[in-house]
Scaffold this motif. Structure first.
Motif, PDB file in Angstrom:
ATOM      1  N   GLU A  75      16.542  26.376 -68.031  1.00 13.24           N
ATOM      2  CA  GLU A  75      16.570  27.639 -67.284  1.00 13.24           C
ATOM      3  C   GLU A  75      15.625  27.445 -66.104  1.00 13.24           C
ATOM      4  OE1 GLU A  75      18.670  29.807 -68.121  1.00 13.24           O
ATOM      5  OE2 GLU A  75      19.016  29.552 -70.279  1.00 13.24           O
ATOM      6  N   VAL A  76      16.196  27.367 -64.903  1.00 17.71           N
ATOM      7  CA  VAL A  76      15.416  27.026 -63.716  1.00 17.71           C
ATOM      8  C   VAL A  76      15.260  28.261 -62.829  1.00 17.71           C
ATOM      9  CG1 VAL A  76      15.243  25.476 -61.717  1.00 17.71           C
ATOM     10  CG2 VAL A  76      16.395  24.702 -63.812  1.00 17.71           C
ATOM     11  N   GLU A  77      14.022  28.535 -62.431  1.00 18.66           N
ATOM     12  CA  GLU A  77      13.759  29.627 -61.497  1.00 18.66           C
ATOM     13  C   GLU A  77      13.330  29.031 -60.158  1.00 18.66           C
ATOM     14  OE1 GLU A  77      12.626  33.397 -64.319  1.00 18.66           O
ATOM     15  OE2 GLU A  77      11.154  32.639 -62.875  1.00 18.66           O
ATOM     16  N   ILE A  78      14.019  29.429 -59.099  1.00 17.26           N
ATOM     17  CA  ILE A  78      13.757  28.886 -57.769  1.00 17.26           C
ATOM     18  C   ILE A  78      13.135  29.969 -56.894  1.00 17.26           C
ATOM     19  CG2 ILE A  78      14.805  27.819 -55.723  1.00 17.26           C
ATOM     20  CD1 ILE A  78      17.110  26.907 -57.561  1.00 17.26           C
ATOM     21  N   THR A  79      12.018  29.644 -56.281  1.00 15.53           N
ATOM     22  CA  THR A  79      11.380  30.556 -55.325  1.00 15.53           C
ATOM     23  C   THR A  79      11.442  29.914 -53.943  1.00 15.53           C
ATOM     24  OG1 THR A  79       9.856  31.309 -57.052  1.00 15.53           O
ATOM     25  CG2 THR A  79       9.271  31.846 -54.781  1.00 15.53           C
ATOM     26  N   ILE A  80      11.868  30.708 -52.947  1.00 15.64           N
ATOM     27  CA  ILE A  80      11.997  30.202 -51.581  1.00 15.64           C
ATOM     28  C   ILE A  80      10.865  30.769 -50.726  1.00 15.64           C
ATOM     29  CG2 ILE A  80      13.525  30.016 -49.564  1.00 15.64           C
ATOM     30  CD1 ILE A  80      14.872  28.789 -51.909  1.00 15.64           C
ATOM     31  N   PHE A  81      10.137  29.872 -50.051  1.00 15.80           N
ATOM     32  CA  PHE A  81       9.023  30.272 -49.185  1.00 15.80           C
ATOM     33  C   PHE A  81       9.423  30.158 -47.717  1.00 15.80           C
ATOM     34  CE2 PHE A  81       5.447  30.623 -52.151  1.00 15.80           C
ATOM     35  CZ  PHE A  81       5.981  30.045 -53.278  1.00 15.80           C
ATOM     36  N   PRO A 129      12.740  35.291 -57.845  1.00 12.97           N
ATOM     37  CA  PRO A 129      13.331  34.005 -58.219  1.00 12.97           C
ATOM     38  C   PRO A 129      14.857  34.049 -58.331  1.00 12.97           C
ATOM     39  CG  PRO A 129      12.402  35.086 -60.147  1.00 12.97           C
ATOM     40  CD  PRO A 129      12.068  35.953 -58.976  1.00 12.97           C
ATOM     41  N   TYR A 130      15.452  32.950 -57.889  1.00 12.19           N
ATOM     42  CA  TYR A 130      16.864  32.685 -58.120  1.00 12.19           C
ATOM     43  C   TYR A 130      16.967  31.974 -59.473  1.00 12.19           C
ATOM     44  CZ  TYR A 130      17.145  33.514 -53.105  1.00 12.19           C
ATOM     45  OH  TYR A 130      17.056  34.074 -51.870  1.00 12.19           O
ATOM     46  N   LYS A 131      17.926  32.365 -60.292  1.00  7.90           N
ATOM     47  CA  LYS A 131      18.030  31.777 -61.628  1.00  7.90           C
ATOM     48  C   LYS A 131      19.249  30.873 -61.728  1.00  7.90           C
ATOM     49  CE  LYS A 131      15.710  35.758 -63.713  1.00  7.90           C
ATOM     50  NZ  LYS A 131      14.489  35.146 -64.258  1.00  7.90           N
ATOM     51  N   VAL A 132      19.011  29.654 -62.183  1.00  7.72           N
ATOM     52  CA  VAL A 132      20.068  28.652 -62.307  1.00  7.72           C
ATOM     53  C   VAL A 132      19.945  28.015 -63.688  1.00  7.72           C
ATOM     54  CG1 VAL A 132      20.898  26.420 -61.439  1.00  7.72           C
ATOM     55  CG2 VAL A 132      20.098  28.160 -59.839  1.00  7.72           C
ATOM     56  N   THR A 133      21.072  27.761 -64.321  1.00  8.40           N
ATOM     57  CA  THR A 133      21.063  27.089 -65.620  1.00  8.40           C
ATOM     58  C   THR A 133      21.698  25.707 -65.486  1.00  8.40           C
ATOM     59  OG1 THR A 133      21.261  29.187 -66.790  1.00  8.40           O
ATOM     60  CG2 THR A 133      21.837  27.209 -68.015  1.00  8.40           C
TER      61      THR A 133
END
Lengths: 123, 123, 123, 123
Positions: C44-50, C59-63
């Motif tokens: 379960e990956v959470e992506i934060t964009i700066f 966070p964007y959530k990607v599996t």
């Protein structure tokens, strides 16, 4: 400034094309090892070149002055033997003081436009 | 979010071409250090530029705000002196808080298409 | 196979061009985060964009399924908001299990020919 | 020379184009894993290929002789099955002795001009 880096660096991918286009030496396609010595001492660097089908060549000896960078072209290495063109190789750099090494290949189609670059492996 | 990264980063390969094509500034070929500060504090970054044949220049001082990224172009560094064009250099970035640095060169032939990119060396 | 990798990855350099050429989606210029999950569990990956001038997005959530790879295009991230085009950004990926992340930009001029690629920063 | 490197390497980004231009094999676009074995022993390397939508393939078995480099093309891997073209994949290399791995993609438009290169992830 502290002496940053590591004493051993490895570039697994190497290839010097057999031909190039444009006036020499600026337009020659070439492999470069960019070496930075942030320390207060000379970096005595020994380079060993590995091949797929013969014993390694070298060591080639290169000096990087204190607080200086050197963009070393592999096709300038002549002693003990030139690095052959059109041949896959890998290189190991062993230094007397910590250094930082980045691998870059320049494209002969344009002056000094790099085609690829990657930090080398260090330990 | 935690303050990710390291306080020291090194980019061994640097080169700003002496010429470019296309309208400025979007089409200018340039070196970029992409700096991310995930921390809650300002990152005060000091950049030192190393050359092959003279003493290092700098420190250049750059601030990256908390939770912000900065895509720093080396040709925008003016104080204490501009980074010379057509000259090989290396750079060391020392930060007050952990940061992450990626080295990218953009190609002047197309807007914002990078030619190369590599994570920098950290310690 | 062991669960290889790290749980935190950072890509400091990001940019989605505002325009592209050729038929969609194969010829669209785009940023990709190639994510490999060698473990037996879902990542379960959470992506934060700066960004440079506003607060982070996400966070964007990607599996990423067990023993699978995912070549994630940043221009497919829509929730909580699309990643803006023509804007510099950086990204942090935080995963529930160890993963490996490589950053690649594809060139719209040719199908699936990458312009650059680098292993991301991990810790 | 010491046996430099690590025993596990990961290349998260992989893609073999479905078509190429120019005479084979020199002009074929291809992915390469450049593997260096600096040790005194054979490196027995097992490669596992991961996909987005099916179980992993492999292990593919490759031997790198002592003090030799091998520039392995993924499209030469045939046993237990060819690596499919036009498909995203990732690869894990597990070696019996320490090695160094660099990932490179060659461009079919020019002989042996690499399009991208990056050191792989190691642990």
């Amino acid at each position: 400034m502290k002496a940053y880096g590591k004493k051993v660096w490895v570039i697994a991918e190497g290839y010097i094309p057999e031909y190039g286009t444009g006036p020499e030496p600026e337009f020659t396609s070439h492999e470069t090892a960019c070496i930075l010595n942030t320390s207060e001492e000379k970096a005595e660097v020994e380079i060993t070149i590995f091949f797929s089908d013969r014993d390694p060549a070298g060591p080639y000896k290169v000096t990087v002055e204190p607080k200086r960078t050197k963009h070393l072209r592999f096709n300038e290495l002549k002693d003990p033997e030139p690095v052959p063109k059109g041949t896959d190789y890998s290189s190991v750099l062993e230094s007397s003081v910590p250094i930082i090494v980045q691998h870059t290949r320049l494209d002969s189609r344009q002056a000094e436009n790099a085609l690829l670059s990657t930090i080398a492996y260090s330990e």
